[in-house]
Motif scaffolding. Structure first.
Motif, PDB file in Angstrom:
ATOM      1  N   SER A 181     -43.202 -21.436  -3.565  1.00  0.00           N
ATOM      2  CA  SER A 181     -44.418 -20.865  -4.127  1.00  0.00           C
ATOM      3  C   SER A 181     -44.586 -21.248  -5.596  1.00  0.00           C
ATOM      4  CB  SER A 181     -44.404 -19.342  -4.007  1.00  0.00           C
ATOM      5  OG  SER A 181     -43.458 -18.794  -4.924  1.00  0.00           O
ATOM      6  N   LYS A 182     -45.808 -21.126  -6.101  1.00  0.00           N
ATOM      7  CA  LYS A 182     -46.083 -21.425  -7.510  1.00  0.00           C
ATOM      8  C   LYS A 182     -45.191 -20.583  -8.423  1.00  0.00           C
ATOM      9  CE  LYS A 182     -50.975 -22.384  -6.763  1.00  0.00           C
ATOM     10  NZ  LYS A 182     -52.340 -21.963  -7.092  1.00  0.00           N
ATOM     11  N   THR A 183     -45.119 -19.293  -8.113  1.00  0.00           N
ATOM     12  CA  THR A 183     -44.309 -18.386  -8.930  1.00  0.00           C
ATOM     13  C   THR A 183     -42.855 -18.817  -8.936  1.00  0.00           C
ATOM     14  OG1 THR A 183     -45.805 -16.573  -8.402  1.00  0.00           O
ATOM     15  CG2 THR A 183     -43.619 -15.975  -9.231  1.00  0.00           C
ATOM     16  N   GLU A 184     -42.342 -19.184  -7.771  1.00  0.00           N
ATOM     17  CA  GLU A 184     -40.935 -19.594  -7.667  1.00  0.00           C
ATOM     18  C   GLU A 184     -40.674 -20.923  -8.368  1.00  0.00           C
ATOM     19  OE1 GLU A 184     -36.948 -18.917  -6.576  1.00  0.00           O
ATOM     20  OE2 GLU A 184     -38.685 -17.614  -6.778  1.00  0.00           O
ATOM     21  N   VAL A 185     -41.642 -21.833  -8.313  1.00  0.00           N
ATOM     22  CA  VAL A 185     -41.505 -23.107  -9.031  1.00  0.00           C
ATOM     23  C   VAL A 185     -41.278 -22.821 -10.507  1.00  0.00           C
ATOM     24  CG1 VAL A 185     -42.777 -25.137  -9.872  1.00  0.00           C
ATOM     25  CG2 VAL A 185     -42.796 -24.575  -7.428  1.00  0.00           C
ATOM     26  N   TYR A 186     -42.140 -21.985 -11.104  1.00  0.00           N
ATOM     27  CA  TYR A 186     -42.014 -21.701 -12.538  1.00  0.00           C
ATOM     28  C   TYR A 186     -40.766 -20.881 -12.847  1.00  0.00           C
ATOM     29  CZ  TYR A 186     -46.448 -23.841 -13.652  1.00  0.00           C
ATOM     30  OH  TYR A 186     -47.446 -24.760 -13.841  1.00  0.00           O
ATOM     31  N   ARG A 187     -40.401 -19.958 -11.953  1.00  0.00           N
ATOM     32  CA  ARG A 187     -39.183 -19.169 -12.174  1.00  0.00           C
ATOM     33  C   ARG A 187     -37.958 -20.075 -12.192  1.00  0.00           C
ATOM     34  NH1 ARG A 187     -34.951 -16.773 -10.143  1.00  0.00           N
ATOM     35  NH2 ARG A 187     -35.126 -17.501  -8.029  1.00  0.00           N
ATOM     36  N   GLN A 188     -37.847 -20.939 -11.183  1.00  0.00           N
ATOM     37  CA  GLN A 188     -36.707 -21.852 -11.113  1.00  0.00           C
ATOM     38  C   GLN A 188     -36.734 -22.871 -12.247  1.00  0.00           C
ATOM     39  OE1 GLN A 188     -35.608 -23.609  -7.394  1.00  0.00           O
ATOM     40  NE2 GLN A 188     -36.132 -21.777  -6.223  1.00  0.00           N
ATOM     41  N   MET A 189     -37.920 -23.302 -12.633  1.00  0.00           N
ATOM     42  CA  MET A 189     -38.036 -24.254 -13.739  1.00  0.00           C
ATOM     43  C   MET A 189     -37.524 -23.613 -15.035  1.00  0.00           C
ATOM     44  SD  MET A 189     -41.373 -26.578 -14.628  1.00  0.00           S
ATOM     45  CE  MET A 189     -42.273 -25.320 -15.495  1.00  0.00           C
ATOM     46  N   ASN A 190     -37.890 -22.368 -15.266  1.00  0.00           N
ATOM     47  CA  ASN A 190     -37.429 -21.665 -16.472  1.00  0.00           C
ATOM     48  C   ASN A 190     -35.924 -21.441 -16.467  1.00  0.00           C
ATOM     49  OD1 ASN A 190     -39.952 -21.516 -17.667  1.00  0.00           O
ATOM     50  ND2 ASN A 190     -40.453 -19.575 -16.682  1.00  0.00           N
ATOM     51  N   LEU A 191     -35.327 -21.350 -15.283  1.00  0.00           N
ATOM     52  CA  LEU A 191     -33.876 -21.196 -15.162  1.00  0.00           C
ATOM     53  C   LEU A 191     -33.147 -22.544 -15.190  1.00  0.00           C
ATOM     54  CD1 LEU A 191     -33.765 -18.470 -12.349  1.00  0.00           C
ATOM     55  CD2 LEU A 191     -33.238 -18.147 -14.778  1.00  0.00           C
ATOM     56  N   GLY A 192     -33.893 -23.633 -15.238  1.00  0.00           N
ATOM     57  CA  GLY A 192     -33.286 -24.959 -15.242  1.00  0.00           C
ATOM     58  C   GLY A 192     -32.859 -25.427 -13.868  1.00  0.00           C
ATOM     59  N   LEU A 193     -33.402 -24.802 -12.820  1.00  0.00           N
ATOM     60  CA  LEU A 193     -33.022 -25.130 -11.446  1.00  0.00           C
ATOM     61  C   LEU A 193     -34.051 -25.993 -10.726  1.00  0.00           C
ATOM     62  CD1 LEU A 193     -31.752 -21.580 -10.424  1.00  0.00           C
ATOM     63  CD2 LEU A 193     -30.384 -23.530 -11.209  1.00  0.00           C
ATOM     64  N   PHE A 194     -35.137 -26.316 -11.404  1.00  0.00           N
ATOM     65  CA  PHE A 194     -36.219 -27.084 -10.802  1.00  0.00           C
ATOM     66  C   PHE A 194     -36.701 -28.078 -11.852  1.00  0.00           C
ATOM     67  CE2 PHE A 194     -40.453 -27.858  -9.053  1.00  0.00           C
ATOM     68  CZ  PHE A 194     -40.198 -27.873  -7.691  1.00  0.00           C
ATOM     69  N   PRO A 195     -37.163 -29.259 -11.424  1.00  0.00           N
ATOM     70  CA  PRO A 195     -37.626 -30.253 -12.399  1.00  0.00           C
ATOM     71  C   PRO A 195     -38.729 -29.702 -13.306  1.00  0.00           C
ATOM     72  CG  PRO A 195     -37.476 -31.226 -10.214  1.00  0.00           C
ATOM     73  CD  PRO A 195     -37.255 -29.754 -10.046  1.00  0.00           C
ATOM     74  N   LYS A 196     -38.674 -30.095 -14.553  1.00  0.00           N
ATOM     75  CA  LYS A 196     -39.681 -29.669 -15.530  1.00  0.00           C
ATOM     76  C   LYS A 196     -40.974 -30.439 -15.326  1.00  0.00           C
ATOM     77  CE  LYS A 196     -36.973 -27.470 -18.876  1.00  0.00           C
ATOM     78  NZ  LYS A 196     -37.115 -26.107 -18.508  1.00  0.00           N
ATOM     79  N   SER A 197     -42.069 -29.761 -15.641  1.00  0.00           N
ATOM     80  CA  SER A 197     -43.376 -30.417 -15.589  1.00  0.00           C
ATOM     81  C   SER A 197     -43.600 -31.190 -16.877  1.00  0.00           C
ATOM     82  CB  SER A 197     -44.477 -29.371 -15.393  1.00  0.00           C
ATOM     83  OG  SER A 197     -44.526 -28.489 -16.506  1.00  0.00           O
ATOM     84  N   ASN A 198     -44.573 -32.065 -16.837  1.00  0.00           N
ATOM     85  CA  ASN A 198     -44.946 -32.887 -17.986  1.00  0.00           C
ATOM     86  C   ASN A 198     -46.413 -32.659 -18.285  1.00  0.00           C
ATOM     87  OD1 ASN A 198     -42.457 -34.780 -18.145  1.00  0.00           O
ATOM     88  ND2 ASN A 198     -43.032 -34.772 -15.986  1.00  0.00           N
ATOM     89  N   GLY A 199     -46.794 -32.823 -19.541  1.00  0.00           N
ATOM     90  CA  GLY A 199     -48.192 -32.719 -19.916  1.00  0.00           C
ATOM     91  C   GLY A 199     -48.802 -34.098 -20.078  1.00  0.00           C
ATOM     92  N   ILE A 228     -39.097 -34.551  -7.964  1.00  0.00           N
ATOM     93  CA  ILE A 228     -39.172 -33.565  -6.883  1.00  0.00           C
ATOM     94  C   ILE A 228     -38.359 -34.034  -5.678  1.00  0.00           C
ATOM     95  CG2 ILE A 228     -40.713 -32.366  -5.283  1.00  0.00           C
ATOM     96  CD1 ILE A 228     -40.908 -31.494  -8.288  1.00  0.00           C
ATOM     97  N   LYS A 229     -38.455 -35.308  -5.343  1.00  0.00           N
ATOM     98  CA  LYS A 229     -37.685 -35.843  -4.209  1.00  0.00           C
ATOM     99  C   LYS A 229     -36.185 -35.749  -4.483  1.00  0.00           C
ATOM    100  CE  LYS A 229     -41.374 -38.957  -2.810  1.00  0.00           C
ATOM    101  NZ  LYS A 229     -41.826 -40.349  -2.765  1.00  0.00           N
ATOM    102  N   ARG A 230     -35.791 -36.026  -5.708  1.00  0.00           N
ATOM    103  CA  ARG A 230     -34.369 -35.914  -6.080  1.00  0.00           C
ATOM    104  C   ARG A 230     -33.904 -34.460  -5.954  1.00  0.00           C
ATOM    105  NH1 ARG A 230     -34.781 -37.798 -10.862  1.00  0.00           N
ATOM    106  NH2 ARG A 230     -34.629 -39.957 -10.194  1.00  0.00           N
ATOM    107  N   TRP A 231     -34.742 -33.516  -6.408  1.00  0.00           N
ATOM    108  CA  TRP A 231     -34.423 -32.098  -6.305  1.00  0.00           C
ATOM    109  C   TRP A 231     -34.257 -31.701  -4.830  1.00  0.00           C
ATOM    110  CZ3 TRP A 231     -37.090 -28.080  -3.946  1.00  0.00           C
ATOM    111  CH2 TRP A 231     -36.612 -26.794  -4.212  1.00  0.00           C
ATOM    112  N   GLN A 232     -35.151 -32.195  -3.970  1.00  0.00           N
ATOM    113  CA  GLN A 232     -35.050 -31.891  -2.538  1.00  0.00           C
ATOM    114  C   GLN A 232     -33.738 -32.419  -1.960  1.00  0.00           C
ATOM    115  OE1 GLN A 232     -38.941 -33.595  -1.449  1.00  0.00           O
ATOM    116  NE2 GLN A 232     -39.391 -31.603  -0.515  1.00  0.00           N
ATOM    117  N   GLN A 233     -33.353 -33.629  -2.340  1.00  0.00           N
ATOM    118  CA  GLN A 233     -32.095 -34.199  -1.852  1.00  0.00           C
ATOM    119  C   GLN A 233     -30.911 -33.357  -2.309  1.00  0.00           C
ATOM    120  OE1 GLN A 233     -32.285 -38.193  -3.364  1.00  0.00           O
ATOM    121  NE2 GLN A 233     -33.337 -38.962  -1.556  1.00  0.00           N
ATOM    122  N   GLU A 234     -30.951 -32.888  -3.541  1.00  0.00           N
ATOM    123  CA  GLU A 234     -29.870 -32.046  -4.061  1.00  0.00           C
ATOM    124  C   GLU A 234     -29.795 -30.735  -3.285  1.00  0.00           C
ATOM    125  OE1 GLU A 234     -30.948 -31.688  -8.151  1.00  0.00           O
ATOM    126  OE2 GLU A 234     -30.270 -33.730  -8.648  1.00  0.00           O
TER     127      GLU A 234
END
Length: 88
Positions: free
Chosen positions: A26-44, A59-65
């Motif tokens: 989910s969107k919320t979980e993406v940002y939660r995990q990103m803030n915890l350093g568990l999901f790839p960071k977004s770029n502007g 994202i593909k690398r994260w899925q493989q992990e």
């Protein structure tokens, strides 16, 4: 396809909507995990930094992990179950 930091692979810019579609997170979980350093960071984008994107390769690398981590957990569960059977 196995991806690592040395791979030169065509990367797409994915919106949050696309990341949610591909990962099932989910969107919320993406940002939660990103803030915890568990999901790839977004770029502007350079001209509109408030608009965010993720590199498809990240994202593909994260899925493989995640798959490799889950595989290890399943293998450990199987080993524990087998040990329990041997000890009963």
């Amino acid at each position: 396809m196995i991806l690592d930091e040395r791979s030169v692979v065509h990367a797409e810019f994915w919106s949050l909507k696309r990341v949610v579609e591909v990962t099932g997170v989910s969107k919320t979980e993406v940002y939660r995990q990103m803030n915890l350093g568990l999901f790839p960071k977004s770029n502007g984008y350079r001209d509109t930094p408030k608009k965010r994107f993720w590199l498809s390769n990240d994202i593909k690398r994260w899925q493989q992990e995640q798959f490799a981590k889950r595989r290890t957990e399943i293998d450990a569960e199987i080993d524990n179950d087998f040990d329990d059977l041997l000890n009963s």
